[in-house]
Scaffold this motif. Structure first.
Motif: not given
Length: 409
Positions: A279-304
């Motif tokens: 739910p938070l990932a969808a919201f951050l993407s919706e408002v344009g606050l899921m940057g490439p570095i953040a996406r990489r970190l969330w993916t690396r830690t297996h939340f994305l």
């Protein structure tokens, strides 16, 4: 035709003050005092878990399969204590940050009043978590000296949009996980009650933080937006450390380093984390606050999930989540006019009022005055139900909610 100022106000999304007033009224209608709203004298059930088995970090690993039920319950107890302890420290940080923010706020504003109300909620939550740790016979996980220094320093950096994004990172992942596990039959009744109280009140806090982000994001300077959009990825590192804290394994009689290694590599655990962050990932993407570095970190830690990952036998958790999402065509009737649109909807059974609540986004152009008549009829997948249009997002889409039978299977 020129609209009057009042008409213009009604057609726009709620202002921060109007939104805060709604939350204040909601707090009056439904708030808890954990000291009296939880039966602290009720005995614990020795055969029930303190976290649902599938939510325990080692579930699905060979180490978990080799443990007795008694050992599994003990590990769930230690993980609950670890989670509640972290909750206390985070809510301490949030309250400090809110207090500093209020030093510069209008004391007569409804937003200020709700921030103070939220602080009161969080204070009671800290008491509730502390009482719960005591009740289950646990010992709080105390932060180390450098961590305490960090806890005291972080509120100095949480300002403006960063404050609300940090609040969402700290609150919404826990909230989402709790919603998915608080009705588990194997869970201790006192933990179920604690989670229901926390979820009910945190829902308002999350709405307040989301509204704070939405109101600010369109006016954020470009560099500030890039900073916030990428810094939030640090949350993935924090939660990975929290959920696999070696101390909780050692207290359960396990090799801390080995247990942490297994938990961090567990496909099932990855699925649980993805579900909690969705739910938070969808919201951050919706408002344009899921940057490439953040996406990489969330993916690396297996939340994305990794973009190239294929379904595995451990995808049962994600499959259940996907099955509850409707993403497709719909017809929105506002007044006497039908509007074709694409919608993405999801829902859940609210444990407090016993009703099914659904929500989502309407994609596509709607008349400018659609918010004048927020009540609508939504038809999707062959089923028509009553709905309410809540807001127009910065991206030009519309929020929609409903209660009762959803317009999707």
């Amino acid at each position: 035709m020129t609209l009057s100022p009042e008409a213009v106000r009604r057609t726009a999304a709620p202002t921060r003050e109007e939104f805060s007033e709604r939350l204040l009224r909601g707090s009056v209608k439904k708030s808890y005092e954990p000291v009296v709203d939880i039966d602290w004298d009720a005995p614990l059930d020795p055969d029930k878990f303190f976290l649902p088995p599938k939510s325990v970090s080692l579930y699905g690993t060979p180490l978990w399969d080799g443990m007795t039920r008694e050992q599994q319950i003990e590990l769930s107890r230690q993980e609950l204590v670890n989670t509640l302890s972290a909750g206390i420290w985070f809510e301490n940080i949030l309250n400090q940050a809110l207090l500093r923010e209020l030093m510069h706020a209008d004391p007569t504003a409804r937003a200020t009043h709700y921030a103070l109300t939220e602080m009161g909620d969080e204070t009671r939550h800290m008491v509730m978590f502390g009482r719960a740790i005591e009740k289950v016979g646990g010992k709080p996980m105390r932060p180390r000296r450098y961590q305490r220094m960090l806890i005291n320093a972080l509120p100095l950096t949480f300002r403006g949009s960063l404050l609300w994004v940090a609040a969402l990172v700290g609150e919404e992942i826990f909230d989402s996980l709790q919603r998915n596990m608080m009705d588990d039959r194997e869970l201790q009744p006192i933990v179920q009650r604690l989670m229901r109280i926390h979820v009910t009140e945190e829902a308002r806090h999350i709405q307040f933080a989301r509204d704070g982000v939405r109101k600010r994001v369109a006016e954020m300077p470009r560099l500030n937006r890039m900073w916030v959009a990428n810094l939030n990825g640090v949350g993935g590192l924090f939660f990975r450390h929290l959920f696999t804290n070696a101390a909780q394994y050692r207290r359960a009689g396990l090799d801390g380093a080995e247990a942490r290694r297994l938990a961090r590599r567990s496909p099932h655990r990855h699925d649980v984390q993805v579900l909690g962050f969705a739910p938070l990932a969808a919201f951050l993407s919706e408002v344009g606050l899921m940057g490439p570095i953040a996406r990489r970190l969330w993916t690396r830690t297996h939340f994305l999930p990794a973009a190239s990952s294929a379904p595995t036998p451990n995808d049962d958790v994600l499959t259940e989540q996907r099955d509850n999402v409707y993403d497709g065509p719909a017809v929105l009737r506002v007044g006497d006019t039908d509007h074709s649109a694409r919608v993405r909807l999801i829902g859940h059974l609210d444990p407090i009022d016993g009703r099914y609540h659904w929500q989502g986004t309407v994609f596509g152009a709607l008349p400018d005055d659609v918010l004048k008549q927020p009540k609508a009829m939504l038809t999707a997948n062959g089923r028509a139900v009553q709905a309410r249009i809540t807001e127009r997002t910065p991206q030009g889409n519309y929020g929609v909610v409903g209660a009762g039978s959803p317009p999707f299977e």
